[in-house]
Design an enzyme around this catalytic site. Structure first.
Site, PDB file in Angstrom:
ATOM      1  N   VAL A  34       9.999  -1.715  -8.062  1.00 34.69           N
ATOM      2  CA  VAL A  34       9.233  -1.086  -9.136  1.00 34.69           C
ATOM      3  C   VAL A  34       7.895  -0.577  -8.595  1.00 34.69           C
ATOM      4  O   VAL A  34       7.464   0.534  -8.911  1.00 34.69           O
ATOM      5  CB  VAL A  34       8.995  -2.080 -10.299  1.00 34.69           C
ATOM      6  N   ASP A  35       7.240  -1.372  -7.777  1.00 32.07           N
ATOM      7  CA  ASP A  35       5.933  -1.014  -7.224  1.00 32.07           C
ATOM      8  C   ASP A  35       6.012   0.309  -6.464  1.00 32.07           C
ATOM      9  O   ASP A  35       5.216   1.227  -6.695  1.00 32.07           O
ATOM     10  CB  ASP A  35       5.452  -2.134  -6.307  1.00 32.07           C
ATOM     11  N   GLY A 121      13.384  -8.915  -9.217  1.00 33.47           N
ATOM     12  CA  GLY A 121      13.996  -8.054  -8.205  1.00 33.47           C
ATOM     13  C   GLY A 121      13.913  -8.697  -6.837  1.00 33.47           C
ATOM     14  O   GLY A 121      14.432  -9.794  -6.628  1.00 33.47           O
TER      15      GLY A 121
END
Length: 181
Positions: A34-35, A121
């Site tokens: 996501v980052d 994740g």
């Protein structure tokens, strides 16, 4: 007041909301998952703000806001989730991510917030527990946020969050596709 909880399977970077929550690493310099997606889609302005505002990064459970750059959101609230794979298994740290993100959203005056499945994740937090924690904490945290949208990248994550939402107190809505709205 508890926000309305909405679940979507899709891309968090496409959400037209006030705040997109980023599951960041402690260095606050971009990364994977996501980052990385948020930094790529949002462009260099997000990283520039991270460097300027968080020169020493953030602690696990911490939260802080930056510009959203090119994202269709107003702000990014970065949180540093615990890394299960590195032995950070205190559920209270995961809960703090959601509480602190809502607190920063309130400071910003945000009405809509899009969350990923923090720590579920590459940090390896067990998905079912991550989903239960997220739903419980968002429902229990006093906030002025009207809608908390969980944008889940995989069918497995969507299923786990759906089960956590259905097992709770109601008041949520699930949808199967990412509308960006």
């Amino acid at each position: 007041m508890s926000p309305r909880v909405v679940l979507l399977e899709g891309d968090i970077t496409a959400q037209s909301v006030d705040v997109v929550v980023n599951a960041a690493n402690a260095a606050m310099r971009g990364g994977g998952g996501v980052d990385g997606a948020i930094h790529r889609a949002g462009g260099p302005a997000i990283l520039a703000d991270c460097v300027r505002l968080f020169p020493d990064g953030l602690a696990v459970g911490g939260a802080g806001a930056t510009t959203a750059g090119n994202l269709p959101a107003r702000w990014v609230v970065h949180v540093v989730g615990p890394n299960w794979n590195a032995g950070q298994r205190d559920r209270g740290l995961l809960a703090a991510c959601y509480r602190n993100a809502l607190g920063v959203a309130d400071e910003l005056g945000a009405a809509t917030v899009a969350f990923p499945a923090i720590s579920a994740g590459i940090f390896g937090w067990p998905l079912d527990d991550a989903a239960r924690t997220a739903i419980q904490v968002v429902r229990a945290t006093p906030t002025r946020v009207v809608e908390a949208r969980f944008v889940l990248f995989t069918t497995a994550a969507f299923g786990a969050f759906s089960q956590a939402l259905d097992g709770g107190q109601g008041g949520g809505q699930t949808t199967g596709s990412d509308t960006g709205e």
